[in-house]
Design a protein around this motif. Sequence first.
Motif, PDB file in Angstrom:
ATOM      1  N   SER A   1      -3.283   7.133  -3.874  1.00 55.07           N
ATOM      2  CA  SER A   1      -2.999   5.818  -3.289  1.00 55.07           C
ATOM      3  C   SER A   1      -2.702   4.801  -4.390  1.00 55.07           C
ATOM      4  N   THR A   2      -1.912   3.822  -4.008  1.00 56.22           N
ATOM      5  CA  THR A   2      -1.565   2.717  -4.897  1.00 56.22           C
ATOM      6  C   THR A   2      -1.715   1.428  -4.102  1.00 56.22           C
TER       7      THR A   2
ATOM      8  N   TRP B   1     -14.666   8.833  -2.631  1.00 59.66           N
ATOM      9  CA  TRP B   1     -15.915   9.440  -3.074  1.00 59.66           C
ATOM     10  C   TRP B   1     -15.903   9.663  -4.579  1.00 59.66           C
ATOM     11  N   ILE B   2     -14.932  10.453  -5.052  1.00 59.03           N
ATOM     12  CA  ILE B   2     -14.848  10.769  -6.475  1.00 59.03           C
ATOM     13  C   ILE B   2     -13.400  10.625  -6.923  1.00 59.03           C
ATOM     14  N   ALA B   3     -13.184   9.801  -7.948  1.00 63.69           N
ATOM     15  CA  ALA B   3     -11.842   9.624  -8.499  1.00 63.69           C
ATOM     16  C   ALA B   3     -11.548  10.745  -9.479  1.00 63.69           C
ATOM     17  N   ILE B   4     -10.368  11.337  -9.307  1.00 61.54           N
ATOM     18  CA  ILE B   4      -9.920  12.378 -10.231  1.00 61.54           C
ATOM     19  C   ILE B   4      -9.137  11.733 -11.366  1.00 61.54           C
ATOM     20  N   CYS B   5      -8.199  10.870 -11.034  1.00 64.29           N
ATOM     21  CA  CYS B   5      -7.405  10.103 -11.996  1.00 64.29           C
ATOM     22  C   CYS B   5      -7.224   8.710 -11.406  1.00 64.29           C
ATOM     23  N   GLN B   6      -7.395   7.687 -12.208  1.00 62.27           N
ATOM     24  CA  GLN B   6      -7.148   6.335 -11.711  1.00 62.27           C
ATOM     25  C   GLN B   6      -6.782   5.404 -12.867  1.00 62.27           C
ATOM     26  N   GLY B   7      -6.176   4.308 -12.520  1.00 64.38           N
ATOM     27  CA  GLY B   7      -5.815   3.356 -13.554  1.00 64.38           C
ATOM     28  C   GLY B   7      -5.284   2.060 -12.964  1.00 64.38           C
ATOM     29  N   ASP B   8      -5.304   1.032 -13.785  1.00 64.90           N
ATOM     30  CA  ASP B   8      -4.772  -0.272 -13.417  1.00 64.90           C
ATOM     31  C   ASP B   8      -3.542  -0.540 -14.277  1.00 64.90           C
ATOM     32  N   PHE B   9      -2.618  -1.299 -13.740  1.00 65.61           N
ATOM     33  CA  PHE B   9      -1.441  -1.683 -14.515  1.00 65.61           C
ATOM     34  C   PHE B   9      -0.977  -3.064 -14.103  1.00 65.61           C
TER      35      PHE B   9
ATOM     36  N   ASN C   1       1.814  -5.141 -10.173  1.00 66.26           N
ATOM     37  CA  ASN C   1       0.563  -4.787 -10.838  1.00 66.26           C
ATOM     38  C   ASN C   1      -0.436  -4.393  -9.771  1.00 66.26           C
ATOM     39  N   GLY C   2      -1.369  -3.565 -10.159  1.00 63.69           N
ATOM     40  CA  GLY C   2      -2.326  -3.102  -9.177  1.00 63.69           C
ATOM     41  C   GLY C   2      -3.116  -1.914  -9.676  1.00 63.69           C
ATOM     42  N   HIS C   3      -3.452  -1.024  -8.747  1.00 59.68           N
ATOM     43  CA  HIS C   3      -4.354   0.084  -9.025  1.00 59.68           C
ATOM     44  C   HIS C   3      -3.801   1.362  -8.404  1.00 59.68           C
ATOM     45  N   THR C   4      -3.838   2.458  -9.171  1.00 54.48           N
ATOM     46  CA  THR C   4      -3.485   3.768  -8.626  1.00 54.48           C
ATOM     47  C   THR C   4      -4.696   4.675  -8.702  1.00 54.48           C
ATOM     48  N   SER C   5      -4.757   5.631  -7.781  1.00 53.01           N
ATOM     49  CA  SER C   5      -5.902   6.526  -7.763  1.00 53.01           C
ATOM     50  C   SER C   5      -5.545   7.841  -7.083  1.00 53.01           C
ATOM     51  N   LEU C   6      -5.902   8.935  -7.725  1.00 55.62           N
ATOM     52  CA  LEU C   6      -5.884  10.245  -7.090  1.00 55.62           C
ATOM     53  C   LEU C   6      -7.350  10.577  -6.913  1.00 55.62           C
ATOM     54  N   SER C   7      -7.819  10.559  -5.672  1.00 57.36           N
ATOM     55  CA  SER C   7      -9.254  10.640  -5.416  1.00 57.36           C
ATOM     56  C   SER C   7      -9.588  11.622  -4.310  1.00 57.36           C
ATOM     57  N   LEU C   8     -10.842  12.025  -4.322  1.00 60.12           N
ATOM     58  CA  LEU C   8     -11.397  12.809  -3.231  1.00 60.12           C
ATOM     59  C   LEU C   8     -12.092  11.837  -2.283  1.00 60.12           C
ATOM     60  N   TYR C   9     -11.826  11.992  -1.010  1.00 61.45           N
ATOM     61  CA  TYR C   9     -12.417  11.146   0.022  1.00 61.45           C
ATOM     62  C   TYR C   9     -13.354  11.992   0.871  1.00 61.45           C
ATOM     63  N   LYS C  10     -14.412  11.345   1.328  1.00 62.19           N
ATOM     64  CA  LYS C  10     -15.402  11.995   2.163  1.00 62.19           C
ATOM     65  C   LYS C  10     -15.683  11.070   3.338  1.00 62.19           C
ATOM     66  N   ARG C  11     -15.984  11.644   4.479  1.00 62.24           N
ATOM     67  CA  ARG C  11     -16.291  10.833   5.651  1.00 62.24           C
ATOM     68  C   ARG C  11     -17.745  10.379   5.563  1.00 62.24           C
TER      69      ARG C  11
ATOM     70  N   LYS D   1       0.853  -1.189   0.000  1.00 58.93           N
ATOM     71  CA  LYS D   1       0.000   0.000   0.000  1.00 58.93           C
ATOM     72  C   LYS D   1       0.888   1.237   0.000  1.00 58.93           C
ATOM     73  N   ILE D   2       0.539   2.180  -0.846  1.00 57.75           N
ATOM     74  CA  ILE D   2       1.246   3.452  -0.899  1.00 57.75           C
ATOM     75  C   ILE D   2       0.183   4.537  -0.807  1.00 57.75           C
ATOM     76  N   VAL D   3       0.313   5.422   0.175  1.00 51.24           N
ATOM     77  CA  VAL D   3      -0.703   6.447   0.410  1.00 51.24           C
ATOM     78  C   VAL D   3       0.003   7.790   0.611  1.00 51.24           C
ATOM     79  N   SER D   4      -0.459   8.819  -0.103  1.00 47.57           N
ATOM     80  CA  SER D   4       0.127  10.149   0.046  1.00 47.57           C
ATOM     81  C   SER D   4      -0.428  10.846   1.278  1.00 47.57           C
ATOM     82  N   LYS D   5       0.155  11.970   1.578  1.00 46.80           N
ATOM     83  CA  LYS D   5      -0.391  12.821   2.646  1.00 46.80           C
ATOM     84  C   LYS D   5      -1.745  13.348   2.174  1.00 46.80           C
ATOM     85  N   PRO D   6      -2.791  13.241   2.980  1.00 48.02           N
ATOM     86  CA  PRO D   6      -4.089  13.789   2.598  1.00 48.02           C
ATOM     87  C   PRO D   6      -4.054  15.324   2.631  1.00 48.02           C
ATOM     88  N   ILE D   7      -4.665  15.918   1.624  1.00 45.00           N
ATOM     89  CA  ILE D   7      -4.792  17.370   1.563  1.00 45.00           C
ATOM     90  C   ILE D   7      -6.266  17.696   1.735  1.00 45.00           C
TER      91      ILE D   7
END
Length: 188
Positions: free
Chosen positions: A153-154, A180-188, A162-172, A135-141
Amino acid sequence: MKYAVYILFMVLSQNVQSQTPNTEVIFFDIVDLASCNKNSEIGYLKKVHLGMFSYDLKNFESHKSLTYRMFQRSTRFIDSIALTPKEKKYLLTELKASKDFEWNLTKKTTLKIADNSRWLTNRDSSKKHRNRRLKIVSKPIFIRNNTIACVYSTDLCCGKINGHTSLSLYKRINNKWTEWIAICQGDF
């Protein structure tokens, strides 16, 4: 006077790199240990992989639209958000500034700290590593009074890169930070 400037610099840089209890909560909500196979060995990187992170940041930066939508099963529109130009600029600036952020988890966990993604594919015993996940997770902004967080996150799995990457908006939602909403995502 120069000490005042130095102290101000230290306070501002601490804000960019600091880890709050809320950021650690998001980390564990994203990693979601409860949903992982009990036989899996799960590791995490203390820092994001700059190559993958940069790719998704460039995609986000190149988006002309400020409206992002959430779909269910790729067809049914459910929700959306319209970022202001100021919010998008803030997210991009803070995400880029957080590239050196390192997780220093205070909560006791079964997660293994991995030195790099080779931890996933160590070839000394391929059967043993087939159940490894990384698991790879960035600092939440945070935006909008800390009600929305932008996180990269990856999730790498299966003893391979291989796996999944995502730059997403999270909501509680229901007391858990949820993608909640993916801005950019992809599988490789």
